[in-house]
Design an enzyme around this catalytic site. Structure first.
Site, PDB file in Angstrom:
ATOM      1  N   GLU A  50       0.725  -1.083  -0.108  1.00  0.00           N
ATOM      2  CA  GLU A  50       0.010  -0.192   0.235  1.00  0.00           C
ATOM      3  C   GLU A  50       1.036   1.205   0.095  1.00  0.00           C
ATOM      4  O   GLU A  50       1.592   1.271   0.930  1.00  0.00           O
ATOM      5  CB  GLU A  50      -1.072   0.094   1.196  1.00  0.00           C
ATOM      6  CG  GLU A  50      -2.317  -0.989   0.977  1.00  0.00           C
ATOM      7  CD  GLU A  50      -2.864  -1.010   2.404  1.00  0.00           C
ATOM      8  OE1 GLU A  50      -2.817   0.244   3.112  1.00  0.00           O
ATOM      9  OE2 GLU A  50      -4.031  -1.574   2.294  1.00  0.00           O
ATOM     10  N   ASP A  61      -6.088   9.345   9.571  1.00  0.00           N
ATOM     11  CA  ASP A  61      -4.908   9.025  10.014  1.00  0.00           C
ATOM     12  C   ASP A  61      -4.378   9.709  11.250  1.00  0.00           C
ATOM     13  O   ASP A  61      -4.576  10.754  11.728  1.00  0.00           O
ATOM     14  CB  ASP A  61      -3.745   9.416   8.750  1.00  0.00           C
ATOM     15  CG  ASP A  61      -4.060   8.910   7.555  1.00  0.00           C
ATOM     16  OD1 ASP A  61      -4.311   7.596   7.503  1.00  0.00           O
ATOM     17  OD2 ASP A  61      -3.703   9.607   6.662  1.00  0.00           O
TER      18      ASP A  61
END
Length: 279
Positions: A50, A61
């Protein structure tokens, strides 16, 4: 349409083992170092990569990945340079799947059609765009599928039976199950509950189920691997890289070695778990 992602998961299913999906931020701490990390991941045991797309407002995040994105942006990373990383990786590795993960804004600014053309040409196999719900499939999901790129959806503990079919509709490649509510890097969920969730999702799809968010250690990865088709590790890898940087985010140690040591340990644990379970 059979993609590298489809091929990889079919191979691993035949081997009877789960995949290790490794996340890192494109351009962190700089383009050259990040590309070295990327090229080293498969040799260390990563089955799928990824590749994070840095963005200035990454709402899902945690602090570690936010900091990695900021370091990358400060070093001059752009979406074009992240695509360049994929293209450079493909010169040496034509089998390891690459999934670009991030937010819609940079893609929108770049231009959707141009992005998909360049992503396909660079050897990108899938996309995870965390802030683009299924109601907006026409924006990117359907064009990506037409371009031959898998579009991977996130499901969470709060995705109920009414919502799940909408999330799975037009999904391809694999399903990413977020093991807890919150941001990346938070505490891992109870593995028994993760197992229940994976079994529930599998009733509605034949796609592989990958579990991430909160997996930090080889032991945690092994525990998740007993329930899922794949384990996703990101924050721990980002932290390993960050540990080799000075206070200004510049390389002072060996980020590549730090990342690959961790990935090797994760891969060994994930692979051993399924082998032990089969005996």
């Amino acid at each position: 349409m059979t993609t590298r992602i489809d091929t990889k998961f079919a191979e691993l299913k035949a081997e009877g083992r789960p995949a290790l999906v490794t996340y890192f931020m494109g351009g962190d701490p700089d383009l050259e170092t990040a590309l070295k990390v990327m090229k080293a991941l498969p040799k260390a045991g990563a089955d799928v990569i990824e590749l994070g797309m840095p963005f200035s407002d990454p709402m899902a995040d945690g602090p570690a990945i936010q900091a990695a994105g900021l370091r990358a942006l400060n070093a001059g990373q752009t979406l074009a340079k992240t695509l360049y990383m994929a293209a450079e990786f493909r010169k040496e590795d034509d089998t390891t799947p690459i999934v670009m993960m991030g937010y819609y804004n940079p893609i929108y600014v770049y231009g959707v059609e141009r992005f998909l053309t360049d992503a396909k040409a660079s050897g990108v196999d899938g996309l995870i765009v965390v802030d683009l719900p299924s109601e907006m499939d026409a924006e990117l999901c359907i064009p990506a599928m037409k371009a031959g790129i898998n579009f991977i959806r996130l499901t969470t503990p709060t995705t109920d039976d009414k919502r799940l079919p909408k999330v799975l509709h037009n999904s391809s490649g694999f399903v990413y199950y977020v093991s807890m509510n919150g941001i990346t890097g938070a505490a891992i969920a109870d593995t028994a509950k993760v197992g229940e969730a994976v079994r529930h999702i599998k009733k509605s799809t034949d796609l592989p189920i990958c579990v991430g968010f909160g997996v930090k250690t080889p032991e945690q990865a092994a525990a998740i691997a007993t329930h899922a088709d794949s384990v996703v590790v990101g924050t721990a890898i980002v932290n390993a890289i960050a540990g080799e940087l000075d206070e200004k985010g510049k390389v002072k140690g060996d980020p590549v070695a730090a990342a690959t040591r961790l990935v090797h340990a994760l891969a060994e644990s994930v692979r051993a778990t399924r082998l032990e379970a089969a005996q």
